[in-house]
Motif scaffolding. Structure first.
Motif, mmCIF file in Angstrom:
data_model
loop_
_atom_site.group_PDB
_atom_site.id
_atom_site.type_symbol
_atom_site.label_atom_id
_atom_site.label_comp_id
_atom_site.label_asym_id
_atom_site.label_seq_id
_atom_site.Cartn_x
_atom_site.Cartn_y
_atom_site.Cartn_z
ATOM 1 N N MET A 1 0.819 -1.191 0.000
ATOM 2 C CA MET A 1 0.000 0.000 0.000
ATOM 3 C C MET A 1 0.866 1.259 0.000
ATOM 4 N N LEU A 2 2.027 1.161 0.682
ATOM 5 C CA LEU A 2 2.929 2.314 0.690
ATOM 6 C C LEU A 2 3.390 2.664 -0.717
ATOM 7 N N ALA A 3 3.798 1.661 -1.454
ATOM 8 C CA ALA A 3 4.317 1.906 -2.806
ATOM 9 C C ALA A 3 3.230 2.441 -3.730
ATOM 10 N N TYR A 4 2.049 1.825 -3.700
ATOM 11 C CA TYR A 4 0.964 2.294 -4.563
ATOM 12 C C TYR A 4 0.485 3.683 -4.163
ATOM 13 N N GLY A 5 0.396 3.937 -2.879
ATOM 14 C CA GLY A 5 -0.006 5.258 -2.413
ATOM 15 C C GLY A 5 0.987 6.333 -2.819
ATOM 16 N N LEU A 6 2.259 6.007 -2.731
ATOM 17 C CA LEU A 6 3.286 6.976 -3.110
ATOM 18 C C LEU A 6 3.220 7.304 -4.596
ATOM 19 N N VAL A 7 3.086 6.297 -5.426
ATOM 20 C CA VAL A 7 3.026 6.527 -6.864
ATOM 21 C C VAL A 7 1.763 7.321 -7.231
ATOM 22 N N ALA A 8 0.684 7.084 -6.523
ATOM 23 C CA ALA A 8 -0.564 7.787 -6.827
ATOM 24 C C ALA A 8 -0.540 9.247 -6.376
ATOM 25 N N TRP A 9 0.074 9.515 -5.233
ATOM 26 C CA TRP A 9 0.007 10.859 -4.663
ATOM 27 C C TRP A 9 1.246 11.706 -4.879
ATOM 28 N N PHE A 10 2.357 11.126 -5.254
ATOM 29 C CA PHE A 10 3.569 11.919 -5.430
ATOM 30 C C PHE A 10 3.431 12.997 -6.508
ATOM 31 N N PRO A 11 2.833 12.716 -7.658
ATOM 32 C CA PRO A 11 2.665 13.793 -8.645
ATOM 33 C C PRO A 11 1.843 14.967 -8.103
ATOM 34 N N VAL A 12 0.801 14.654 -7.370
ATOM 35 C CA VAL A 12 -0.029 15.714 -6.782
ATOM 36 C C VAL A 12 0.768 16.490 -5.740
ATOM 37 N N ALA B 1 8.302 3.946 5.511
ATOM 38 C CA ALA B 1 7.441 4.768 6.367
ATOM 39 C C ALA B 1 8.257 5.841 7.083
ATOM 40 N N ILE B 2 9.430 5.478 7.558
ATOM 41 C CA ILE B 2 10.285 6.450 8.258
ATOM 42 C C ILE B 2 10.816 7.499 7.282
ATOM 43 N N VAL B 3 11.381 7.057 6.174
ATOM 44 C CA VAL B 3 11.945 7.984 5.188
ATOM 45 C C VAL B 3 10.853 8.905 4.638
ATOM 46 N N GLY B 4 9.729 8.331 4.278
ATOM 47 C CA GLY B 4 8.638 9.129 3.736
ATOM 48 C C GLY B 4 8.051 10.088 4.744
ATOM 49 N N GLY B 5 7.820 9.603 5.948
ATOM 50 C CA GLY B 5 7.240 10.466 6.979
ATOM 51 C C GLY B 5 8.129 11.634 7.352
ATOM 52 N N LEU B 6 9.392 11.356 7.556
ATOM 53 C CA LEU B 6 10.319 12.431 7.923
ATOM 54 C C LEU B 6 10.637 13.335 6.742
ATOM 55 N N GLY B 7 10.881 12.733 5.604
ATOM 56 C CA GLY B 7 11.285 13.514 4.438
ATOM 57 C C GLY B 7 10.193 14.380 3.863
ATOM 58 N N PHE B 8 9.024 13.809 3.648
ATOM 59 C CA PHE B 8 7.951 14.586 3.042
ATOM 60 C C PHE B 8 7.298 15.514 4.050
ATOM 61 N N GLY B 9 7.373 15.175 5.312
ATOM 62 C CA GLY B 9 6.847 16.064 6.339
ATOM 63 C C GLY B 9 7.695 17.304 6.527
ATOM 64 N N ALA B 10 8.970 17.213 6.184
ATOM 65 C CA ALA B 10 9.892 18.339 6.354
ATOM 66 C C ALA B 10 9.704 19.408 5.281
ATOM 67 N N ARG B 11 9.089 19.054 4.172
ATOM 68 C CA ARG B 11 8.863 19.987 3.067
ATOM 69 C C ARG B 11 10.141 20.681 2.620
ATOM 70 N N GLY B 12 11.112 19.871 2.255
ATOM 71 C CA GLY B 12 12.371 20.413 1.752
ATOM 72 C C GLY B 12 12.210 20.867 0.312
ATOM 73 N N THR B 13 13.276 20.799 -0.420
ATOM 74 C CA THR B 13 13.262 21.224 -1.823
ATOM 75 C C THR B 13 12.653 20.133 -2.700
ATOM 76 N N VAL C 1 12.236 14.412 -4.766
ATOM 77 C CA VAL C 1 12.457 13.440 -5.842
ATOM 78 C C VAL C 1 13.447 12.368 -5.401
ATOM 79 N N CYS C 2 14.495 12.757 -4.698
ATOM 80 C CA CYS C 2 15.471 11.772 -4.196
ATOM 81 C C CYS C 2 14.813 10.798 -3.222
ATOM 82 N N LEU C 3 13.991 11.301 -2.318
ATOM 83 C CA LEU C 3 13.274 10.422 -1.388
ATOM 84 C C LEU C 3 12.339 9.486 -2.146
#
Length: 114
Positions: A1-12, A71-83, A88-90
């Motif tokens: 579910m993590l992988a499918y959710g990421l692919v679905a929502w990352f463009p948005v 879950a850790i990488v995504g939660g910390l990385g996307f929650g930080a709202r970096g560049t 894209v690297c995450l």
């Protein structure tokens, strides 16, 4: 579910948070398939190598460990709202380690009776 959710929502996410143009988002998503394909090969190779080394639950352990890491990488990385580069690297890291087609195929062959 993590992988499918990421692919679905990352463009948005790229469009809403980073104001990326749709053409750039399309190019990023298309180019990321190369990393995902490499991840399919790597995940199958690694889990099979660990299995041959004596780890009987290597395929299932791969699923468990990578799910927690994502879950850790995504939660910390996307929650930080970096560049956008960080995002894209995450995304590439997560899609690489969550490409579990090779792992699933290997485990299905091991678990299926003769």
């Amino acid at each position: 579910m993590l992988a499918y959710g990421l692919v679905a929502w990352f463009p948005v996410y790229l469009v809403r948070v980073h104001r990326a143009p749709v053409s750039l988002v399309g190019a990023i998503m298309a180019a990321s398939t190369i990393v995902t394909a490499a991840g399919f090969v790597f995940s199958g190779w690694l889990s099979d190598w660990l299995y041959r080394g004596g780890m009987a639950d290597a395929h299932l352990r791969y699923f468990a460990v990578t799910s927690v890491l994502c879950a850790i990488v995504g939660g910390l990385g996307f929650g930080a709202r970096g560049t956008i580069v960080l995002a894209v690297c995450l995304y590439l890291v997560i899609t690489f380690i969550q490409a579990v087609g090779g792992v699933a195929a290997g485990y299905l062959q091991i678990a299926t009776p003769a």
